[in-house]
Design a protein around this motif. Structure first.
Motif, PDB file in Angstrom:
ATOM      1  N   ASN A   1       0.915  -1.291   0.056  1.00 35.61           N
ATOM      2  CA  ASN A   1      -0.180  -0.029  -0.169  1.00 35.61           C
ATOM      3  C   ASN A   1       0.759   1.314  -0.046  1.00 35.61           C
ATOM      4  O   ASN A   1       1.880   1.263   0.841  1.00 35.61           O
ATOM      5  CB  ASN A   1      -0.876  -0.209   1.247  1.00 35.61           C
TER       6      ASN A   1
ATOM      7  N   PHE B   1      -2.822   3.793  -2.321  1.00 35.61           N
ATOM      8  CA  PHE B   1      -3.150   2.977  -3.378  1.00 35.61           C
ATOM      9  C   PHE B   1      -2.195   1.869  -3.422  1.00 35.61           C
ATOM     10  O   PHE B   1      -1.095   1.906  -2.882  1.00 35.61           O
ATOM     11  CB  PHE B   1      -3.320   3.727  -4.744  1.00 35.61           C
ATOM     12  N   GLU B   2      -2.781   0.740  -4.077  1.00 32.21           N
ATOM     13  CA  GLU B   2      -2.053  -0.513  -4.453  1.00 32.21           C
ATOM     14  C   GLU B   2      -1.206  -0.654  -5.676  1.00 32.21           C
ATOM     15  O   GLU B   2      -0.364  -0.791  -5.833  1.00 32.21           O
ATOM     16  CB  GLU B   2      -2.717  -1.717  -4.158  1.00 32.21           C
ATOM     17  N   ASN B   3      -2.167  -0.010  -6.674  1.00 28.46           N
ATOM     18  CA  ASN B   3      -1.596   0.125  -8.114  1.00 28.46           C
ATOM     19  C   ASN B   3      -2.259   1.115  -8.704  1.00 28.46           C
ATOM     20  O   ASN B   3      -3.292   1.608  -8.278  1.00 28.46           O
ATOM     21  CB  ASN B   3      -1.677  -1.391  -8.766  1.00 28.46           C
TER      22      ASN B   3
ATOM     23  N   GLU C   1      -6.257   0.995 -10.161  1.00 25.71           N
ATOM     24  CA  GLU C   1      -7.169   1.057  -8.767  1.00 25.71           C
ATOM     25  C   GLU C   1      -7.482   2.486  -8.324  1.00 25.71           C
ATOM     26  O   GLU C   1      -8.716   2.768  -8.309  1.00 25.71           O
ATOM     27  CB  GLU C   1      -6.670   0.156  -7.683  1.00 25.71           C
ATOM     28  N   LEU C   2      -6.332   3.371  -8.584  1.00 21.27           N
ATOM     29  CA  LEU C   2      -6.573   4.526  -7.879  1.00 21.27           C
ATOM     30  C   LEU C   2      -7.237   5.414  -8.986  1.00 21.27           C
ATOM     31  O   LEU C   2      -8.191   6.335  -8.804  1.00 21.27           O
ATOM     32  CB  LEU C   2      -5.239   5.221  -7.776  1.00 21.27           C
TER      33      LEU C   2
ATOM     34  N   ASP D   1      -9.442   4.525 -11.233  1.00 19.45           N
ATOM     35  CA  ASP D   1     -10.627   4.168 -11.254  1.00 19.45           C
ATOM     36  C   ASP D   1     -11.405   4.792 -10.367  1.00 19.45           C
ATOM     37  O   ASP D   1     -12.589   5.051 -10.459  1.00 19.45           O
ATOM     38  CB  ASP D   1     -10.868   2.579 -11.259  1.00 19.45           C
ATOM     39  N   GLN D   2     -10.909   5.065  -9.113  1.00 24.88           N
ATOM     40  CA  GLN D   2     -11.684   5.671  -8.000  1.00 24.88           C
ATOM     41  C   GLN D   2     -12.099   7.200  -8.430  1.00 24.88           C
ATOM     42  O   GLN D   2     -13.052   7.733  -8.036  1.00 24.88           O
ATOM     43  CB  GLN D   2     -10.838   5.567  -6.646  1.00 24.88           C
TER      44      GLN D   2
ATOM     45  N   TYR E   1       4.905   3.558  -7.916  1.00 21.63           N
ATOM     46  CA  TYR E   1       4.648   1.965  -7.770  1.00 21.63           C
ATOM     47  C   TYR E   1       5.835   1.121  -8.074  1.00 21.63           C
ATOM     48  O   TYR E   1       6.182   0.140  -7.260  1.00 21.63           O
ATOM     49  CB  TYR E   1       3.459   1.602  -8.553  1.00 21.63           C
TER      50      TYR E   1
ATOM     51  N   SER F   1      -2.827   3.007 -17.556  1.00 20.48           N
ATOM     52  CA  SER F   1      -3.681   2.307 -16.677  1.00 20.48           C
ATOM     53  C   SER F   1      -4.906   1.619 -17.565  1.00 20.48           C
ATOM     54  O   SER F   1      -5.558   0.767 -17.470  1.00 20.48           O
ATOM     55  CB  SER F   1      -4.230   3.114 -15.541  1.00 20.48           C
TER      56      SER F   1
ATOM     57  N   LYS G   1      -6.253  -2.236 -19.761  1.00 22.24           N
ATOM     58  CA  LYS G   1      -7.162  -2.992 -19.961  1.00 22.24           C
ATOM     59  C   LYS G   1      -7.857  -3.455 -21.176  1.00 22.24           C
ATOM     60  O   LYS G   1      -8.036  -4.278 -21.642  1.00 22.24           O
ATOM     61  CB  LYS G   1      -8.429  -2.157 -19.271  1.00 22.24           C
TER      62      LYS G   1
END
Length: 429
Positions: free
Chosen positions: A3, A91-93, A96-97, A99-100, A138, A320, A324
């Motif tokens: 984290n 954040f972990e990656n 994820e951040l 997307d938030q 990261y 990011s 996808k």
């Protein structure tokens, strides 16, 4: 993975003048802002990310609604809104951040620009420097030393190839001279990206596009190259969504057949406006989707409409988002191309890492990408000198390709090494 807590953020920008008016999407650019951010973590690491802003690419309506400088200023404001949202967060990656924060930021972008239907590509472009800095943070926090290791495991298979070569699409804008095309041929380029969608009404645009193809084909029709299996020189076209319908595009392709150019078309990129839902599977040529793919749902929609290739813009839509889309392409055996945004030399290698690790493009047996900064920036040589490996063979085009080697893959094109020049932009902090 760990984290990561963000404790401080900062930003800066530089205006880089272009050699000449650069035309696409029915408009013209005269400069491009380089947007640079610093993001620091609780453990003392610092990620410095950068972006080349292109308001015209992000949302052509915003570009035409105000001055070029003000459009860039609006995008820079949105970048700083993003920084303000992530400070003091964990954040972990980066995926994820982002997307938030994307839904709320998109709404703020609409307020900033005054456009209710703001194209989300405007937001992605504004987020690019933030995203790059987050990926570097990261990597540093998790002791990651290569691009491949940096990609989360869920998306890694899409980036598991090692191409020995990445072919360059040589950009032919509306104003590229015929002499410059001949010079590119002499330098060994063998894939030419033709900007279509000239300014004007649809029929006027079509006529100009056809006339342009005729004069380009007259130069290239007899050229042979040792770089392709069949010795042919290939063309790609990019309308940036300017064609209103399939009927008009079919007329362009029929003209290509009439003059003998059709068999040289590798693919046609983003011909239609995003709201166009016509099936393209019967056009007889590979159609690639670019601007219209914002989300995974968009990618699946394009597949259902017969699109056979995806254009990845990791240097415009963020790594990011690109990860996808690349995964969907891999899962469906859809080839990908990495397009440019007239980015700076450091971002060229972010793009090159993606192109180098994707499946080889069918018929070429190598990766495929675009880079045109050397043709368009007034200070390109000065910008290139800041690259940590500017003298390496893999950093320079030779006979229309980047020849890649173990050094490139070991050092990931230098993207994990932030040049001192950019570090010094934040030295006073």
């Amino acid at each position: 993975m760990k984290n990561i807590e963000i404790t401080a953020v900062d930003s800066n920008f530089q205006r880089e003048e272009l050699n000449h008016y650069f035309g696409f999407k029915g408009g013209y650019l005269t400069e491009l802002w380089q947007n640079i951010v610093s993001i620091k973590s609780k453990k003392g690491f610092e990620g410095i990310g950068m972006a080349t802003q292109s308001v015209l690419y992000g949302d052509a309506d915003v570009f035409t609604s105000t001055s070029e400088s003000n459009g860039n200023a609006l995008m820079y404001v949105l970048t700083n809104r993003a920084l303000r949202k992530i400070v003091n967060r964990q954040f972990e990656n980066p995926i994820e951040l982002l997307d938030q924060i994307i839904p709320e930021l998109h709404n703020e972008g609409k307020e900033i620009t005054g456009k209710v239907g703001l194209n989300i590509n405007f937001l992605y472009n504004a987020l690019l420097s933030v995203d790059n800095a987050l990926w570097l943070l990261y990597a540093y926090e998790n002791d990651i030393s290569t691009f491949y290791e940096m990609i989360p495991e869920a998306y890694r298979r899409a980036f598991s190839f090692r191409n020995n070569k990445v072919a360059l699409m040589y950009l032919l804008s509306y104003d590229t001279t015929l002499e410059d095309i001949k010079k590119a041929v002499a330098e060994g380029y063998f894939i030419f990206k033709i900007k279509t969608g000239f300014p004007g009404r649809p029929e006027e645009m079509l006529q100009k596009d056809m006339d342009r193809l005729t004069e380009i084909y007259a130069i290239l029709k007899d050229v042979k190259t040792p770089q392709t299996p069949d010795g042919k020189v290939y063309y790609t076209m990019d309308a940036n969504g300017r064609y209103p319908n399939k009927e008009l595009l079919a007329k362009y392709l029929e003209h290509a057949k009439t003059i003998g150019a059709f068999s040289h078309i590798l693919f046609y990129e983003e011909p239609f406006a995003e709201e166009n839902n016509e099936d393209v599977s019967d056009l007889g040529v590979l159609i690639a989707a670019d601007e219209s793919i914002h989300t995974e749902a968009d990618a699946y929609k394009k597949l259902s409409l017969g699109y056979g290739a995806f254009v990845l813009k990791g240097i415009a839509k963020t790594l990011s988002v690109t990860a996808k889309i690349a995964k969907i392409a891999y899962d469906h055996a859809i080839p990908c191309i990495c397009a440019d945004l007239t980015v700076n030399p450091v971002l060229v290698d972010w793009n090159k890492n993606i192109a180098a690790t994707l499946q080889p493009f069918p018929g070429l047996n190598m990766g495929l990408m675009e880079t045109n900064g050397d043709l368009n920036y007034k200070n390109w040589d000065e910008m290139k000198a800041r690259h940590p490996y500017s003298g390496e063979k893999w950093a320079n085009v030779s006979n229309g390709v980047f020849d890649l080697n173990e050094h490139f893959y070991k050092h990931s094109g230098g993207i994990l090494l932030v040049p001192d020049y950019y570090k010094n932009l934040f030295k006073h902090k």
